[in-house]
Design an enzyme around this catalytic site. Structure first.
Site, PDB file in Angstrom:
ATOM      1  N   SER A  40      -7.268 -10.336 -31.493  1.00  0.00           N
ATOM      2  CA  SER A  40      -6.724 -10.843 -32.555  1.00  0.00           C
ATOM      3  C   SER A  40      -7.647 -12.552 -31.767  1.00  0.00           C
ATOM      4  O   SER A  40      -8.232 -11.868 -31.132  1.00  0.00           O
ATOM      5  CB  SER A  40      -5.442 -11.348 -32.013  1.00  0.00           C
ATOM      6  OG  SER A  40      -5.551 -12.151 -30.626  1.00  0.00           O
ATOM      7  N   SER A  42      -6.612 -14.936 -29.930  1.00  0.00           N
ATOM      8  CA  SER A  42      -5.726 -16.074 -29.625  1.00  0.00           C
ATOM      9  C   SER A  42      -7.188 -16.270 -28.190  1.00  0.00           C
ATOM     10  O   SER A  42      -6.711 -17.389 -27.784  1.00  0.00           O
ATOM     11  CB  SER A  42      -4.857 -14.963 -28.890  1.00  0.00           C
ATOM     12  OG  SER A  42      -5.165 -14.731 -27.755  1.00  0.00           O
ATOM     13  N   LYS A 102      -5.464 -13.112 -21.422  1.00  0.00           N
ATOM     14  CA  LYS A 102      -5.679 -14.728 -21.880  1.00  0.00           C
ATOM     15  C   LYS A 102      -6.537 -15.414 -20.928  1.00  0.00           C
ATOM     16  O   LYS A 102      -6.803 -14.212 -20.121  1.00  0.00           O
ATOM     17  CB  LYS A 102      -4.034 -15.086 -21.884  1.00  0.00           C
ATOM     18  CG  LYS A 102      -2.934 -14.258 -22.528  1.00  0.00           C
ATOM     19  CD  LYS A 102      -3.892 -14.920 -24.257  1.00  0.00           C
ATOM     20  CE  LYS A 102      -2.312 -14.166 -24.791  1.00  0.00           C
ATOM     21  NZ  LYS A 102      -2.490 -14.752 -26.483  1.00  0.00           N
ATOM     22  N   SER A 209      -1.586 -18.743 -30.070  1.00  0.00           N
ATOM     23  CA  SER A 209      -1.709 -17.669 -29.027  1.00  0.00           C
ATOM     24  C   SER A 209       0.002 -17.694 -28.292  1.00  0.00           C
ATOM     25  O   SER A 209       0.256 -18.427 -27.554  1.00  0.00           O
ATOM     26  CB  SER A 209      -2.780 -18.028 -27.681  1.00  0.00           C
ATOM     27  OG  SER A 209      -2.258 -17.538 -26.612  1.00  0.00           O
TER      28      SER A 209
END
Length: 261
Positions: A40, A42, A102, A209
């Site tokens: 993705s 994010s 992250k 996100s």
């Protein structure tokens, strides 16, 4: 008879070779490096959809989630090393069990808040500087085939999708890109206090996100326990913008072996 025995022996040797190879691969994946695809957007523009990397599993020691299917019989964490603010970390979601990637923003005891999209860490606004725009083609990305979100929406397919770009410098000196698309809930949050033994993670693509700004009850990450950390991402090994890795014309050669910041 001898021919049959020889054939059976050859089959057994092949089986043994395959078993040994699987065991070695399993040990390597468990103790050293785990492959990870970016599914993705994010973490744009630090990580792009289709980036492939190896996660350094030695960085923080080992826990139950270090093994495939969380099969390691490890209570807590062994050979532990503390992560540092600014690390890009792969971790196991505390609720749904999927692997996320992250940036580590908040350490135990920190207070974290966002005001008008600005990161407030321990009561101080984190310095940011304008970084121009991040431009990409508005088209389907990766195996999932999702379209990127754009600050200049609506954008027709094949057009230029723009996002505001800033450079954020965390305490300790780690500077990294962050992107802004529009106003979102995550731009203004209550003040969070990170509990002992937990960490606060945020995606670099701030408006795209689901991270620690969002409660686990609504699908967010919330605070992540130390035991859920899998490893640190240090370098992109390979990158493909297409829906299949074998589509060589979609390879991003400038991202091969690219160090992460």
């Amino acid at each position: 008879m001898a021919s049959t025995e020889k054939a059976e022996g050859g089959i057994m040797e092949t089986v043994k070779t395959v078993v040994y190879a699987l065991v070695i691969a399993g040990v390597f994946r468990t103790l050293f490096f785990q492959p990870f695809w970016i599914p993705s957007g994010s973490m744009k523009d630090t990580l792009l959809v289709g980036d492939f990397l190896f996660v350094n599993k030695m960085a923080y020691g080992y826990s139950q989630v270090s093994c495939p299917f969380s099969m390691c019989p490890i209570p807590g964490r062994i050979f532990a090393s503390d992560p540092e603010r600014g690390d890009i970390v792969v971790f196991r979601h505390p609720v749904n069990g999927s692997d996320f990637i992250k940036r580590l923003i908040g350490l135990p005891g920190d207070t974290v808040q966002f005001r008008d999209g600005r990161l407030i860490l321990n009561g101080e606004a984190v310095p940011t500087e304008p970084g121009g725009t991040f431009d990409e083609i508005f088209e389907r990305q990766g195996p999932i085939g999702s379209f990127p979100r754009c600050a200049n929406a609506p954008v027709g397919q094949g057009g230029v999708c723009e996002k505001e770009k800033f450079v954020e410098t965390l305490p300790g000196g780690v500077s990294h890109s962050i992107l802004n698309i529009d106003q979102s809930f995550g731009d203004n949050t209550p003040e969070f206090t990170v509990p002992e033994g937990h960490f606060f993670f945020v995606g670099d693509n701030r408006d795209n996100s689901q991270d620690s700004r969002y409660a686990q009850s609504v699908g967010g990450v919330g605070f992540v326990p130390f035991e859920n950390l899998i490893g640190r991402a240090d370098r992109v090994i390979f990158s493909s913008a297409g829906s299949r890795m074998l589509y060589f014309w979609t390879w991003r050669g400038d991202r091969f072996f690219k160090a992460l910041e």
